[in-house]
Design a protein around this motif. Structure first.
Motif, PDB file in Angstrom:
ATOM      1  N   THR A 165      41.594 -38.508  -0.211  1.00  0.00           N
ATOM      2  CA  THR A 165      41.781 -39.443  -1.314  1.00  0.00           C
ATOM      3  C   THR A 165      43.264 -39.546  -1.663  1.00  0.00           C
ATOM      4  OG1 THR A 165      41.494 -37.731  -3.015  1.00  0.00           O
ATOM      5  CG2 THR A 165      39.507 -38.907  -2.270  1.00  0.00           C
ATOM      6  N   ILE A 173      42.593 -52.166  -9.451  1.00  0.00           N
ATOM      7  CA  ILE A 173      41.422 -51.351  -9.783  1.00  0.00           C
ATOM      8  C   ILE A 173      40.659 -51.977 -10.939  1.00  0.00           C
ATOM      9  CG2 ILE A 173      40.665 -49.115 -10.694  1.00  0.00           C
ATOM     10  CD1 ILE A 173      43.096 -47.882  -9.193  1.00  0.00           C
ATOM     11  N   ALA A 191      37.933 -47.390  -7.158  1.00  0.00           N
ATOM     12  CA  ALA A 191      38.462 -46.053  -7.423  1.00  0.00           C
ATOM     13  C   ALA A 191      37.463 -45.266  -8.256  1.00  0.00           C
ATOM     14  CB  ALA A 191      39.803 -46.148  -8.148  1.00  0.00           C
ATOM     15  N   ARG A 231      41.437 -41.612  -8.372  1.00  0.00           N
ATOM     16  CA  ARG A 231      41.532 -41.360  -6.934  1.00  0.00           C
ATOM     17  C   ARG A 231      40.945 -42.541  -6.164  1.00  0.00           C
ATOM     18  NH1 ARG A 231      44.453 -38.057  -8.520  1.00  0.00           N
ATOM     19  NH2 ARG A 231      44.536 -35.821  -8.112  1.00  0.00           N
ATOM     20  N   ILE A 232      41.531 -42.830  -4.999  1.00  0.00           N
ATOM     21  CA  ILE A 232      41.043 -43.890  -4.120  1.00  0.00           C
ATOM     22  C   ILE A 232      40.785 -43.271  -2.749  1.00  0.00           C
ATOM     23  CG2 ILE A 232      41.524 -46.122  -3.068  1.00  0.00           C
ATOM     24  CD1 ILE A 232      43.671 -45.195  -5.963  1.00  0.00           C
TER      25      ILE A 232
END
Length: 308
Positions: free
Chosen positions: A5, A26, A33, A41-42
């Protein structure tokens, strides 16, 4: 092994854009995310999808995308099951890509009605009948070939901070002066549900502090609670669970996919239906909190068969 991530800072450096631009992507649902504590976090697979050009787009851009074989355009409500379905198809190399745009149930259904997408994801409560989806679908689609496919029955409720420090238990509590609310955008199924309940309980929207503050997906809305920027929101249990928030159930809603069949998309739509009905995807989501998947893949309405 856990998937790698990235933080918004890392994504910004990767794409050579401002961090605020990443947060805006986002917020609009164009980059998916999740949160770990207070940190966004992605996943790497999401970044790969974005780079490959399968990211959600706004409606005007979506209408201009030329149709490609084995590619479907999906518009409507945001849900984690759709995210999982797209990731599943990518991992399985299914030969089908789905380009989503999360703009709310009503806008998604209207895009389908106008022929600007192939699939709509909806959960629309009809205020007069208190039924989900079908009353509105039947009013709009009188001549088209459509199929309505059940994804899940979801729990909607009031989301508050852990341990519910403001002691919010009902919609009347949302009108208290010490409660800050964050809303969903007009046209979303969650907004339909909220406004119907407020009307039934004779609560004026103007009495709710923050009613005019709108967010575009469940996770962004819940993040306001997690970050201490609001005290309450209406959303699905799975969003509350992801951010470890308190959840007060108020309704069970039917979350459906509406297929509009055309000669150009029939092969791709059938492939999507097969993936939903015939693969092990259902088993991969069976333990997701807040979802009842007993009717997963069930056809609840179908005009394609008798109009062939």
């Amino acid at each position: 092994m856990l998937e790698k991530t990235y933080t918004p800072d890392e994504v910004a450096k990767m794409f050579k854009i401002a961090k605020n631009t990443v947060y805006e992507l986002i917020k609009r649902g164009e980059l998916l995310a999740f949160k770990v504590g207070n940190k966004m976090r992605i996943e790497k697979s999401e970044i790969d999808r974005f780079i490959d050009g399968r990211k959600p787009t706004d409606s005007s851009r979506l209408m201009s995308v030329p149709y490609q074989e084995e590619q479907l355009r999906l518009a409507g409500s945001h849900d984690f099951l759709i995210e999982q379905l797209i990731k599943y198809m990518t991992r399985q190399s299914s030969g089908l890509s789905v380009q989503p745009t999360f703009i709310g149930s009503l806008e998604g259904l209207m895009m389908l009605y106008r022929g600007n997408c192939d699939v709509a994801a909806i959960h629309l409560l009809d205020p007069s009948t208190k039924e989900y989806n079908l009353p509105i679908i039947k009013q709009l689609f009188t001549h088209e070939k459509i199929t309505v496919l059940r994804l899940a029955v979801r729990e909607q409720g009031i989301i508050t901070a852990q341990k519910n420090p403001k002691e919010i238990y009902s919609f009347k509590d949302l009108a208290r002066k010490d409660v800050r609310f964050v809303n969903r955008q007009k046209g979303s199924g969650t907004r339909f549900l909220l406004d119907t309940i407020l009307a039934d309980e004779k609560i004026a929207p103007s009495d709710i502090r923050g009613y005019e503050n709108e967010e575009w997906n469940h996770l962004s809305t819940a993040a306001y609670i997690s970050n201490g920027e609001a005290d309450a929101a209406v959303g699905i249990r799975s969003a509350a669970s992801k951010l470890d928030l308190n959840f007060i159930p108020i309704a069970k809603e039917k979350f459906d996919l509406v297929f509009r069949w055309t000669p150009q998309n029939e092969k791709a739509l059938q492939l999507l239906m097969d993936i939903i009905q015939l693969t092990d995807f259902k088993e991969s989501i069976g333990q997701s909190g807040g979802y009842d998947v007993n009717e997963f893949g069930l056809i609840t309405y179908n005009t394609k068969a008798w109009r062939n």
